[in-house]
Design a protein around this motif. Structure first.
Motif, PDB file in Angstrom:
ATOM      1  N   ILE A   1    -103.880   7.209 -16.603  1.00  0.00           N
ATOM      2  CA  ILE A   1    -105.058   7.731 -17.291  1.00  0.00           C
ATOM      3  C   ILE A   1    -105.424   9.069 -16.671  1.00  0.00           C
ATOM      4  O   ILE A   1    -105.869   9.132 -15.525  1.00  0.00           O
TER       5      ILE A   1
ATOM      6  N   ALA B   1    -108.550   7.374 -21.260  1.00  0.00           N
ATOM      7  CA  ALA B   1    -109.419   6.258 -20.870  1.00  0.00           C
ATOM      8  C   ALA B   1    -109.917   5.503 -22.098  1.00  0.00           C
ATOM      9  O   ALA B   1    -109.867   4.263 -22.140  1.00  0.00           O
TER      10      ALA B   1
ATOM     11  N   LEU C   1    -108.970   1.588 -23.037  1.00  0.00           N
ATOM     12  CA  LEU C   1    -109.991   0.543 -23.146  1.00  0.00           C
ATOM     13  C   LEU C   1    -109.942  -0.153 -24.503  1.00  0.00           C
ATOM     14  O   LEU C   1    -110.379  -1.303 -24.625  1.00  0.00           O
TER      15      LEU C   1
ATOM     16  N   GLY D   1    -104.058  -3.556 -22.501  1.00  0.00           N
ATOM     17  CA  GLY D   1    -104.772  -3.216 -21.275  1.00  0.00           C
ATOM     18  C   GLY D   1    -104.849  -4.337 -20.253  1.00  0.00           C
ATOM     19  O   GLY D   1    -104.554  -4.126 -19.069  1.00  0.00           O
TER      20      GLY D   1
ATOM     21  N   VAL E   1    -103.990   0.480 -12.995  1.00  0.00           N
ATOM     22  CA  VAL E   1    -104.338   1.755 -13.619  1.00  0.00           C
ATOM     23  C   VAL E   1    -104.112   2.874 -12.613  1.00  0.00           C
ATOM     24  O   VAL E   1    -104.522   2.777 -11.453  1.00  0.00           O
TER      25      VAL E   1
ATOM     26  N   ALA F   1    -105.348   6.401 -12.018  1.00  0.00           N
ATOM     27  CA  ALA F   1    -106.344   7.398 -12.402  1.00  0.00           C
ATOM     28  C   ALA F   1    -105.929   8.735 -11.815  1.00  0.00           C
ATOM     29  O   ALA F   1    -106.026   8.946 -10.606  1.00  0.00           O
TER      30      ALA F   1
ATOM     31  N   LEU G   1    -113.696   4.670 -17.117  1.00  0.00           N
ATOM     32  CA  LEU G   1    -112.812   3.502 -17.130  1.00  0.00           C
ATOM     33  C   LEU G   1    -113.585   2.197 -17.000  1.00  0.00           C
ATOM     34  O   LEU G   1    -113.107   1.141 -17.429  1.00  0.00           O
TER      35      LEU G   1
ATOM     36  N   ALA H   1    -112.039  -1.324 -16.500  1.00  0.00           N
ATOM     37  CA  ALA H   1    -110.602  -1.076 -16.699  1.00  0.00           C
ATOM     38  C   ALA H   1    -109.826  -2.356 -16.971  1.00  0.00           C
ATOM     39  O   ALA H   1    -108.756  -2.581 -16.419  1.00  0.00           O
ATOM     40  N   HIS H   2    -110.390  -3.202 -17.838  1.00  0.00           N
ATOM     41  CA  HIS H   2    -109.757  -4.485 -18.191  1.00  0.00           C
ATOM     42  C   HIS H   2    -109.557  -5.378 -16.972  1.00  0.00           C
ATOM     43  O   HIS H   2    -108.704  -6.271 -16.978  1.00  0.00           O
TER      44      HIS H   2
ATOM     45  N   VAL I   1    -107.197  -0.176  -9.543  1.00  0.00           N
ATOM     46  CA  VAL I   1    -107.074   1.256  -9.809  1.00  0.00           C
ATOM     47  C   VAL I   1    -106.484   1.968  -8.598  1.00  0.00           C
ATOM     48  O   VAL I   1    -106.897   1.732  -7.459  1.00  0.00           O
TER      49      VAL I   1
END
Length: 245
Positions: free
Chosen positions: A131, A138, A142, A147, A153, A155, A176, A179-180, A184
């Motif tokens: 992302i 993002a 989402l 996801g 993720v 970032a 985010l 973020a599910h 991250v």
């Protein structure tokens, strides 16, 4: 976790220190793992130095790395659109791989991201959702039904101004949200690499460092190797994490 990002889209114009061939990549990875890297992200290259998803090049690169580092160190690759612009051809490449990485990054703002991620998942390869700040990645992530199934993720802060990159990072993390529920990994690039790495430490997030993200050490001197960057990165990240705790 401090991951090694070996070479990225850099090439010979960035200096001989950037590893391009499978052998040079494997040697660089081994030195960085010895310095403390616990995970690896690499861009396999053609003989002319171009990023590729070729099954032959991918196999040669992964096998070379596997001969130099323990199997406990996960190794991932890029699926960036610059390596294969056509989404259908990108999926076909993934389905033709004969040696599989542990994970692969998929840039969610790129055309064909969903199909690319699905093809990787079908093959049992962990998907890292890339992302990028400054994109609609993002929001698209989402909304994605895939996801909740990604490994993590990534970032990526594309703001290279050291003064503003941390703010851009905070904005992306806010966008985010949960973020599910995925973990991250936060990182920056070039001028933003070290400020964002320190922010990741303060926030208790995984990060990465290596010649893909920056060619210089925190003091501005040119890095001699990925191992040198990992050593400095671990010290900077650990120090920031202690301050942020």
């Amino acid at each position: 976790m401090v991951r090694l990002c070996v070479n990225g889209a850099r090439g010979s114009a960035d200096g001989a220190v950037v590893p391009l061939s499978p052998g040079a990549v494997a040697d660089s990875v081994a030195e960085a793992v010895a310095a403390g890297a616990t995970d690896v992200h690499v861009h396999p290259k053609t003989p002319c130095g171009r990023d590729t998803l070729s099954p032959r090049v991918l196999a040669a690169t992964l096998e070379a790395i596997g001969g130099h580092v323990p199997a406990s160190v996960p190794v991932g690759v890029t699926t960036g659109a610059w390596a294969e612009p056509d989404p259908a051809a990108r999926v076909a490449r993934i389905r033709s791989w004969t040696v599989l990485p542990d994970h692969a990054s998929v840039n969610w703002h790129e055309p064909g991201a969903e199909e690319t991620a699905a093809a990787l998942m079908e093959r049992g390869v962990g998907v890292e959702a890339g992302i990028w700040s400054g994109t609609d990645g993002a929001a698209r992530f989402l909304r994605s039904p895939l996801g909740p199934q990604v490994l993590r993720v990534l970032a990526e802060i594309t703001d290279t101004d050291p003064a503003t990159a941390p703010g851009s990072a905070r904005a992306l993390l806010a966008a985010l949200g949960r973020a599910h529920g995925r973990s991250v990994l936060l990182h920056g690039e070039d001028g933003g690499a070290w400020p964002v790495l320190r922010l990741a430490g303060r926030l208790g997030l995984a990060t990465r460092i290596g010649l893909e993200d920056t060619l210089v050490l925190p003091d501005g001197h040119r890095a001699a190797s990925n191992a040198e960057l990992i050593d400095a990165g671990l010290r900077e990240w650990t120090s920031a994490r202690r301050k942020g705790a």
